[in-house]
Design a protein around this motif. Structure first.
Motif, PDB file in Angstrom:
ATOM      1  N   LEU A   1    -136.293  59.588 -37.375  1.00 23.20           N
ATOM      2  CA  LEU A   1    -135.425  60.719 -37.703  1.00 23.20           C
ATOM      3  C   LEU A   1    -133.956  60.316 -37.656  1.00 23.20           C
ATOM      4  CD1 LEU A   1    -137.228  63.611 -35.771  1.00 23.20           C
ATOM      5  CD2 LEU A   1    -137.127  63.285 -38.241  1.00 23.20           C
ATOM      6  N   LYS A   2    -133.588  59.513 -36.655  1.00 23.15           N
ATOM      7  CA  LYS A   2    -132.205  59.043 -36.564  1.00 23.15           C
ATOM      8  C   LYS A   2    -131.824  58.239 -37.803  1.00 23.15           C
ATOM      9  CE  LYS A   2    -131.536  58.920 -31.556  1.00 23.15           C
ATOM     10  NZ  LYS A   2    -131.261  58.048 -30.380  1.00 23.15           N
ATOM     11  N   GLU A   3    -132.738  57.387 -38.239  1.00 23.60           N
ATOM     12  CA  GLU A   3    -132.452  56.594 -39.436  1.00 23.60           C
ATOM     13  C   GLU A   3    -132.270  57.495 -40.652  1.00 23.60           C
ATOM     14  OE1 GLU A   3    -135.684  53.897 -39.708  1.00 23.60           O
ATOM     15  OE2 GLU A   3    -134.977  52.572 -38.086  1.00 23.60           O
ATOM     16  N   ARG A   4    -133.142  58.527 -40.761  1.00 23.95           N
ATOM     17  CA  ARG A   4    -133.014  59.453 -41.884  1.00 23.95           C
ATOM     18  C   ARG A   4    -131.708  60.239 -41.799  1.00 23.95           C
ATOM     19  NH1 ARG A   4    -138.266  63.033 -42.520  1.00 23.95           N
ATOM     20  NH2 ARG A   4    -136.952  63.816 -44.226  1.00 23.95           N
ATOM     21  N   VAL A   5    -131.361  60.673 -40.578  1.00 19.06           N
ATOM     22  CA  VAL A   5    -130.105  61.412 -40.391  1.00 19.06           C
ATOM     23  C   VAL A   5    -128.911  60.541 -40.778  1.00 19.06           C
ATOM     24  CG1 VAL A   5    -128.564  62.405 -38.663  1.00 19.06           C
ATOM     25  CG2 VAL A   5    -130.981  63.005 -38.652  1.00 19.06           C
ATOM     26  N   ASN A   6    -128.952  59.270 -40.389  1.00 16.53           N
ATOM     27  CA  ASN A   6    -127.860  58.358 -40.738  1.00 16.53           C
ATOM     28  C   ASN A   6    -127.737  58.199 -42.255  1.00 16.53           C
ATOM     29  OD1 ASN A   6    -127.190  57.899 -38.044  1.00 16.53           O
ATOM     30  ND2 ASN A   6    -128.553  56.142 -37.865  1.00 16.53           N
ATOM     31  N   VAL A   7    -128.891  58.083 -42.915  1.00 19.46           N
ATOM     32  CA  VAL A   7    -128.878  57.952 -44.373  1.00 19.46           C
ATOM     33  C   VAL A   7    -128.316  59.220 -45.014  1.00 19.46           C
ATOM     34  CG1 VAL A   7    -130.320  57.714 -46.426  1.00 19.46           C
ATOM     35  CG2 VAL A   7    -130.770  56.284 -44.429  1.00 19.46           C
ATOM     36  N   ILE A   8    -128.811  60.378 -44.520  1.00 20.88           N
ATOM     37  CA  ILE A   8    -128.333  61.655 -45.073  1.00 20.88           C
ATOM     38  C   ILE A   8    -126.848  61.838 -44.793  1.00 20.88           C
ATOM     39  CG2 ILE A   8    -128.538  64.165 -44.871  1.00 20.88           C
ATOM     40  CD1 ILE A   8    -131.523  63.742 -44.328  1.00 20.88           C
ATOM     41  N   ASP A   9    -126.419  61.466 -43.582  1.00 17.78           N
ATOM     42  CA  ASP A   9    -125.001  61.580 -43.234  1.00 17.78           C
ATOM     43  C   ASP A   9    -124.145  60.712 -44.153  1.00 17.78           C
ATOM     44  OD1 ASP A   9    -122.866  62.522 -41.412  1.00 17.78           O
ATOM     45  OD2 ASP A   9    -122.737  60.419 -40.844  1.00 17.78           O
ATOM     46  N   SER A  10    -124.625  59.500 -44.416  1.00 20.28           N
ATOM     47  CA  SER A  10    -123.885  58.620 -45.317  1.00 20.28           C
ATOM     48  C   SER A  10    -123.821  59.197 -46.728  1.00 20.28           C
ATOM     49  CB  SER A  10    -124.549  57.239 -45.342  1.00 20.28           C
ATOM     50  OG  SER A  10    -123.915  56.380 -46.243  1.00 20.28           O
ATOM     51  N   GLN A  11    -124.963  59.741 -47.182  1.00 23.24           N
ATOM     52  CA  GLN A  11    -124.990  60.341 -48.513  1.00 23.24           C
ATOM     53  C   GLN A  11    -124.090  61.572 -48.574  1.00 23.24           C
ATOM     54  OE1 GLN A  11    -129.149  61.068 -49.199  1.00 23.24           O
ATOM     55  NE2 GLN A  11    -129.570  58.952 -49.817  1.00 23.24           N
ATOM     56  N   THR A  12    -124.086  62.364 -47.479  1.00 23.30           N
ATOM     57  CA  THR A  12    -123.248  63.564 -47.438  1.00 23.30           C
ATOM     58  C   THR A  12    -121.772  63.209 -47.530  1.00 23.30           C
ATOM     59  OG1 THR A  12    -124.904  64.705 -46.080  1.00 23.30           O
ATOM     60  CG2 THR A  12    -122.676  65.620 -46.102  1.00 23.30           C
ATOM     61  N   LYS A  13    -121.380  62.158 -46.816  1.00 30.31           N
ATOM     62  CA  LYS A  13    -119.980  61.722 -46.877  1.00 30.31           C
ATOM     63  C   LYS A  13    -119.601  61.299 -48.290  1.00 30.31           C
ATOM     64  CE  LYS A  13    -119.614  60.312 -42.044  1.00 30.31           C
ATOM     65  NZ  LYS A  13    -119.414  59.179 -41.095  1.00 30.31           N
ATOM     66  N   LYS A  14    -120.526  60.586 -48.942  1.00 32.60           N
ATOM     67  CA  LYS A  14    -120.246  60.171 -50.320  1.00 32.60           C
ATOM     68  C   LYS A  14    -120.103  61.386 -51.236  1.00 32.60           C
ATOM     69  CE  LYS A  14    -122.577  55.685 -49.999  1.00 32.60           C
ATOM     70  NZ  LYS A  14    -123.687  54.850 -50.511  1.00 32.60           N
ATOM     71  N   VAL A  15    -121.003  62.368 -51.031  1.00 33.22           N
ATOM     72  CA  VAL A  15    -120.937  63.583 -51.852  1.00 33.22           C
ATOM     73  C   VAL A  15    -119.631  64.333 -51.587  1.00 33.22           C
ATOM     74  CG1 VAL A  15    -121.992  65.845 -52.232  1.00 33.22           C
ATOM     75  CG2 VAL A  15    -123.442  63.830 -52.043  1.00 33.22           C
ATOM     76  N   GLU A  16    -119.222  64.386 -50.315  1.00 36.08           N
ATOM     77  CA  GLU A  16    -117.966  65.068 -49.974  1.00 36.08           C
ATOM     78  C   GLU A  16    -116.775  64.380 -50.648  1.00 36.08           C
ATOM     79  OE1 GLU A  16    -117.810  65.074 -45.761  1.00 36.08           O
ATOM     80  OE2 GLU A  16    -119.155  66.799 -45.525  1.00 36.08           O
ATOM     81  N   ILE A  17    -116.801  63.049 -50.643  1.00 34.36           N
ATOM     82  CA  ILE A  17    -115.707  62.312 -51.292  1.00 34.36           C
ATOM     83  C   ILE A  17    -115.684  62.613 -52.788  1.00 34.36           C
ATOM     84  CG2 ILE A  17    -114.862  60.014 -51.886  1.00 34.36           C
ATOM     85  CD1 ILE A  17    -115.954  59.049 -49.177  1.00 34.36           C
TER      86      ILE A  17
ATOM     87  N   GLU B   1    -144.158  56.590 -26.598  1.00 31.45           N
ATOM     88  CA  GLU B   1    -143.872  55.581 -27.617  1.00 31.45           C
ATOM     89  C   GLU B   1    -143.912  56.190 -29.011  1.00 31.45           C
ATOM     90  OE1 GLU B   1    -146.700  52.521 -26.977  1.00 31.45           O
ATOM     91  OE2 GLU B   1    -145.623  51.602 -25.270  1.00 31.45           O
ATOM     92  N   PHE B   2    -144.890  57.104 -29.243  1.00 33.89           N
ATOM     93  CA  PHE B   2    -144.990  57.767 -30.543  1.00 33.89           C
ATOM     94  C   PHE B   2    -143.765  58.640 -30.793  1.00 33.89           C
ATOM     95  CE2 PHE B   2    -146.205  61.558 -32.962  1.00 33.89           C
ATOM     96  CZ  PHE B   2    -146.599  60.978 -34.153  1.00 33.89           C
ATOM     97  N   ILE B   3    -143.357  59.407 -29.756  1.00 33.60           N
ATOM     98  CA  ILE B   3    -142.193  60.272 -29.890  1.00 33.60           C
ATOM     99  C   ILE B   3    -140.934  59.437 -30.139  1.00 33.60           C
ATOM    100  CG2 ILE B   3    -140.689  61.896 -28.668  1.00 33.60           C
ATOM    101  CD1 ILE B   3    -143.194  62.953 -27.267  1.00 33.60           C
ATOM    102  N   CYS B   4    -140.795  58.348 -29.389  1.00 33.26           N
ATOM    103  CA  CYS B   4    -139.632  57.462 -29.583  1.00 33.26           C
ATOM    104  C   CYS B   4    -139.591  56.908 -30.996  1.00 33.26           C
ATOM    105  CB  CYS B   4    -139.657  56.334 -28.567  1.00 33.26           C
ATOM    106  SG  CYS B   4    -139.327  56.851 -26.865  1.00 33.26           S
ATOM    107  N   SER B   5    -140.767  56.556 -31.506  1.00 33.79           N
ATOM    108  CA  SER B   5    -140.832  56.040 -32.870  1.00 33.79           C
ATOM    109  C   SER B   5    -140.416  57.109 -33.882  1.00 33.79           C
ATOM    110  CB  SER B   5    -142.255  55.562 -33.173  1.00 33.79           C
ATOM    111  OG  SER B   5    -142.373  55.129 -34.517  1.00 33.79           O
ATOM    112  N   GLU B   6    -140.903  58.360 -33.640  1.00 39.05           N
ATOM    113  CA  GLU B   6    -140.531  59.451 -34.534  1.00 39.05           C
ATOM    114  C   GLU B   6    -139.033  59.728 -34.460  1.00 39.05           C
ATOM    115  OE1 GLU B   6    -142.424  61.439 -36.702  1.00 39.05           O
ATOM    116  OE2 GLU B   6    -143.819  59.784 -36.445  1.00 39.05           O
ATOM    117  N   VAL B   7    -138.494  59.736 -33.236  1.00 43.32           N
ATOM    118  CA  VAL B   7    -137.061  59.980 -33.062  1.00 43.32           C
ATOM    119  C   VAL B   7    -136.232  58.890 -33.749  1.00 43.32           C
ATOM    120  CG1 VAL B   7    -135.185  60.080 -31.371  1.00 43.32           C
ATOM    121  CG2 VAL B   7    -137.319  61.301 -30.935  1.00 43.32           C
ATOM    122  N   LYS B   8    -136.673  57.662 -33.614  1.00 47.69           N
ATOM    123  CA  LYS B   8    -135.976  56.557 -34.269  1.00 47.69           C
ATOM    124  C   LYS B   8    -135.974  56.744 -35.780  1.00 47.69           C
ATOM    125  CE  LYS B   8    -135.947  51.510 -34.665  1.00 47.69           C
ATOM    126  NZ  LYS B   8    -136.633  50.257 -34.289  1.00 47.69           N
TER     127      LYS B   8
END
Length: 259
Positions: free
Chosen positions: A91-107, A82-89
């Protein structure tokens, strides 16, 4: 102690001496023998049940203890998962945020690159290059350029000292290459374009082996290379084909590089 409780004691030994052997003539008491056998059978059965009960209880106890240990381990693993799943979740949220920010920066970066390329191309439109003027020691490159412009457009002879802003040789000095080109900039697009048009069919340049070229950005050069086959084909077909910066036109219509 458990065996003593579960297994009943044997019957007491009778005090009286055992009966004498039956003779052939004695009568056998069948009911008595049947009763004794029944008691003996019940005694064996009771002892057997007691042993099975004892063994079963011990095994059940061991199994319960083992199940308890396994349950604790499973519970610990569940908490870890459960702890690992929470950490992975997270991290996924952070990756999604970073990915969104990266796309904006690329544009934004792509848009900035386009703007810079456009600005560079626009700035270079004030420049021209000339090739073929021999290098001299202590030469006045600025005056050399003015002299060429005055020969091309004598009617503007008095203007060129003012409208030719800066001029310098291209690249680093090289003793083996004393024919470096010259780039020069105008303060007025009107005079720059007039010199460029006059240079296209100027006999003066042909006789003196001089050549004027536009100052193109790397992007415009690459675009021209892609467009050149179409322009060359159009010229062979006696069509009016020419370049303006990085753009090509055939019979007044702009053409584009093929994908």
């Amino acid at each position: 102690m458990l065996l003593e409780e579960v297994i009943p004691p044997l019957p007491d030994t009778p005090c009286n001496s055992p009966a004498g052997k039956l003779r052939r003539t004695d009568k056998v008491d069948a009911a008595s023998i049947s009763t004794q056998l029944s008691k003996l059978s019940q005694l064996v059965k009771n002892r057997s049940d007691g042993l099975e009960k004892l063994i079963g209880e011990n095994k059940i106890k061991d199994m319960k203890e083992e199940i308890g240990r396994n349950t604790e381990q499973i519970s610990g693993m569940t908490e870890t998962i459960e702890f690992i799943c929470s950490e992975v979740k997270g991290l996924k949220e952070r990756v999604n945020v970073i990915d969104s920010q990266t796309k904006k920066v690329e544009i934004v970066s792509t848009e900035q690159e386009k703007r810079l390329a456009h600005l560079e191309a626009y700035t270079r439109r004030w420049n021209l290059r000339i090739h073929g003027i021999p290098e001299k020691e202590r030469e006045n490159v600025h005056q050399e350029v003015i002299d060429v412009c005055q020969r091309l457009l004598p009617q503007f002879k008095d203007k060129f000292p003012d409208v030719v802003d800066v001029a310098h040789r291209l690249g680093r000095p090289n003793p083996q290459n004393k024919g470096r080109g010259i780039i020069f900039q105008f303060t007025s697009r009107f005079y720059r374009d007039a010199v460029w048009r006059a240079a296209k069919d100027a006999e003066f340049l042909f006789v003196n082996r001089l050549k004027k070229t536009e100052d193109l950005s790397p992007a415009d050069k690459a675009r021209r290379i892609k467009l050149w086959p179409a322009v060359e084909k159009a010229r062979k077909e006696n069509k009016q084909a020419f370049f303006v910066g990085g753009h090509a036109f055939v019979d007044g219509t702009e053409i584009f590089p093929q994908a």
